[in-house]
Design a protein around this motif. Structure first.
Motif, short mmCIF file in Angstrom:
data_model
loop_
_atom_site.label_atom_id
_atom_site.label_comp_id
_atom_site.label_asym_id
_atom_site.label_seq_id
_atom_site.Cartn_x
_atom_site.Cartn_y
_atom_site.Cartn_z
N VAL A 1 -2.09 0.59 -6.27
CA VAL A 1 -0.72 -0.06 -6.22
C VAL A 1 -0.71 -0.97 -7.65
O VAL A 1 -1.74 -1.75 -8.02
CB VAL A 1 -0.89 -1.24 -5.51
N GLY B 1 0.77 -1.19 0.21
CA GLY B 1 -0.02 0.10 0.23
C GLY B 1 0.80 1.03 -0.11
O GLY B 1 2.00 1.09 0.38
N ASN C 1 -4.25 0.62 -0.92
CA ASN C 1 -3.67 -0.30 -2.05
C ASN C 1 -4.42 -0.25 -3.14
O ASN C 1 -4.20 -0.87 -4.27
CB ASN C 1 -3.42 -1.61 -1.37
#
Length: 140
Positions: free
Chosen positions: A30, A20, A27
Protein backbone atom coordinates in the motif's frame (compact mmCIF):
# COMPACT_ATOMS: atom_id res chain seq x y z
CA UNK A 1 -12.69 -5.39 -11.41
CA UNK A 2 -9.75 -4.22 -13.57
CA UNK A 3 -8.96 -0.91 -15.27
CA UNK A 4 -6.46 -0.27 -18.04
CA UNK A 5 -3.36 -0.81 -15.89
CA UNK A 6 -4.75 -2.83 -12.99
CA UNK A 7 -7.75 -3.01 -10.73
CA UNK A 8 -9.96 0.05 -11.06
CA UNK A 9 -10.60 2.57 -8.29
CA UNK A 10 -12.84 1.07 -5.63
CA UNK A 11 -15.04 3.80 -4.14
CA UNK A 12 -16.30 2.60 -0.80
CA UNK A 13 -16.68 6.05 0.75
CA UNK A 14 -19.72 5.22 2.92
CA UNK A 15 -18.09 2.16 4.42
CA UNK A 16 -15.16 2.02 6.83
CA UNK A 17 -12.73 -0.82 6.18
CA UNK A 18 -9.12 -1.74 6.77
CA UNK A 19 -6.49 -0.61 4.29
CA UNK A 20 -5.33 -3.25 1.87
CA UNK A 21 -5.53 -4.47 -1.68
CA UNK A 22 -8.61 -6.57 -2.37
CA UNK A 23 -6.85 -8.28 -5.27
CA UNK A 24 -3.57 -9.12 -3.47
CA UNK A 25 -5.19 -9.62 -0.07
CA UNK A 26 -2.49 -7.63 1.73
CA UNK A 27 -1.50 -4.14 2.84
CA UNK A 28 2.18 -4.88 2.27
CA UNK A 29 2.36 -2.86 -0.98
CA UNK A 30 0.00 0.00 0.00
CA UNK A 31 1.21 3.50 -0.95
CA UNK A 32 -1.04 6.21 0.50
CA UNK A 33 -1.72 9.04 -1.94
CA UNK A 34 -4.24 11.21 -0.10
CA UNK A 35 -5.89 11.65 3.29
CA UNK A 36 -8.86 13.96 3.85
CA UNK A 37 -10.60 14.75 7.09
CA UNK A 38 -14.24 13.84 7.61
CA UNK A 39 -16.90 15.91 9.37
CA UNK A 40 -16.86 15.54 13.17
CA UNK A 41 -18.33 12.23 14.30
CA UNK A 42 -18.60 10.34 17.58
CA UNK A 43 -16.16 7.59 18.44
CA UNK A 44 -12.79 6.81 16.92
CA UNK A 45 -11.20 9.20 14.41
CA UNK A 46 -11.83 8.23 10.77
CA UNK A 47 -10.51 9.77 7.54
CA UNK A 48 -11.12 9.43 3.80
CA UNK A 49 -8.05 7.78 2.28
CA UNK A 50 -6.88 7.11 -1.28
CA UNK A 51 -4.09 4.65 -1.93
CA UNK A 52 -2.61 2.35 -4.53
CA UNK A 53 -1.18 -1.14 -4.44
CA UNK A 54 2.38 -1.07 -5.79
CA UNK A 55 2.19 -4.76 -6.64
CA UNK A 56 -0.88 -4.89 -8.91
CA UNK A 57 -1.51 -1.14 -9.41
CA UNK A 58 -4.98 -1.32 -7.83
CA UNK A 59 -6.40 2.01 -6.60
CA UNK A 60 -8.74 2.46 -3.64
CA UNK A 61 -10.69 5.20 -1.91
CA UNK A 62 -12.72 4.72 1.27
CA UNK A 63 -13.11 5.64 4.92
CA UNK A 64 -10.58 4.17 7.31
CA UNK A 65 -9.57 4.42 10.95
CA UNK A 66 -6.86 7.05 11.34
CA UNK A 67 -4.75 4.65 13.41
CA UNK A 68 -4.73 2.18 10.49
CA UNK A 69 -3.56 4.93 8.14
CA UNK A 70 -0.89 6.02 10.65
CA UNK A 71 0.41 2.45 10.85
CA UNK A 72 0.96 2.43 7.07
CA UNK A 73 2.56 5.90 7.12
CA UNK A 74 4.98 4.83 9.83
CA UNK A 75 6.55 2.45 7.33
CA UNK A 76 9.28 4.66 5.87
CA UNK A 77 9.11 2.99 2.45
CA UNK A 78 5.58 4.33 1.81
CA UNK A 79 6.63 8.01 1.42
CA UNK A 80 8.86 7.75 -1.63
CA UNK A 81 6.42 9.60 -3.87
CA UNK A 82 4.02 12.49 -3.75
CA UNK A 83 1.54 12.54 -0.89
CA UNK A 84 -1.37 14.90 -0.14
CA UNK A 85 -2.71 15.45 3.37
CA UNK A 86 -5.10 18.15 4.63
CA UNK A 87 -4.63 20.24 1.49
CA UNK A 88 -0.81 20.14 1.69
CA UNK A 89 1.51 18.25 -0.65
CA UNK A 90 4.43 16.25 0.72
CA UNK A 91 7.50 14.88 -1.03
CA UNK A 92 10.52 13.24 0.63
CA UNK A 93 8.38 13.09 3.77
CA UNK A 94 8.22 16.91 4.12
CA UNK A 95 5.67 19.57 3.19
CA UNK A 96 6.44 21.22 -0.15
CA UNK A 97 6.90 25.01 -0.16
CA UNK A 98 5.29 27.50 -2.56
CA UNK A 99 8.00 28.65 -4.96
CA UNK A 100 5.90 30.98 -7.05
CA UNK A 101 2.87 31.42 -9.26
CA UNK A 102 2.32 31.38 -12.97
CA UNK A 103 -0.17 31.31 -15.81
CA UNK A 104 -0.50 28.46 -18.31
CA UNK A 105 -2.34 28.77 -21.60
CA UNK A 106 -4.23 25.72 -22.75
CA UNK A 107 -5.17 25.31 -26.41
CA UNK A 108 -7.20 22.55 -27.99
CA UNK A 109 -6.95 21.77 -31.71
CA UNK A 110 -9.92 23.29 -33.50
CA UNK A 111 -11.26 22.67 -36.99
CA UNK A 112 -9.59 24.84 -39.65
CA UNK A 113 -12.89 26.55 -40.41
CA UNK A 114 -13.06 28.19 -36.93
CA UNK A 115 -9.61 29.80 -36.35
CA UNK A 116 -11.14 32.85 -34.62
CA UNK A 117 -12.10 30.61 -31.68
CA UNK A 118 -8.49 29.55 -31.00
CA UNK A 119 -7.88 31.88 -28.03
CA UNK A 120 -7.43 29.04 -25.57
CA UNK A 121 -7.86 29.27 -21.82
CA UNK A 122 -5.52 30.83 -19.27
CA UNK A 123 -5.17 29.01 -15.95
CA UNK A 124 -3.49 30.49 -12.88
CA UNK A 125 -1.08 28.08 -11.21
CA UNK A 126 1.09 27.81 -8.12
CA UNK A 127 4.44 26.07 -8.15
CA UNK A 128 5.47 23.92 -5.19
CA UNK A 129 9.05 22.78 -4.62
CA UNK A 130 10.60 20.05 -2.50
CA UNK A 131 14.07 20.41 -0.94
CA UNK A 132 15.25 17.64 -3.33
CA UNK A 133 14.35 19.79 -6.36
CA UNK A 134 11.08 18.05 -7.29
CA UNK A 135 8.54 20.64 -8.54
CA UNK A 136 4.78 20.44 -8.86
CA UNK A 137 2.59 22.96 -10.68
CA UNK A 138 -1.06 23.04 -9.64
CA UNK A 139 -4.02 25.06 -10.89
CA UNK A 140 -5.23 27.72 -8.45
Amino acid sequence: MYGISGPSLHRLTQETRALGCLHCGSNEYVAIESIESLPPHPGELHVEVEYACRHCQGSYQHRARFRDVAAILNRTKTLDGLFRFAGEYFHCGEAMRVEGTGVRNIHAPLPAREPELDDGVSVGTRVLRCRCGFRLELPN
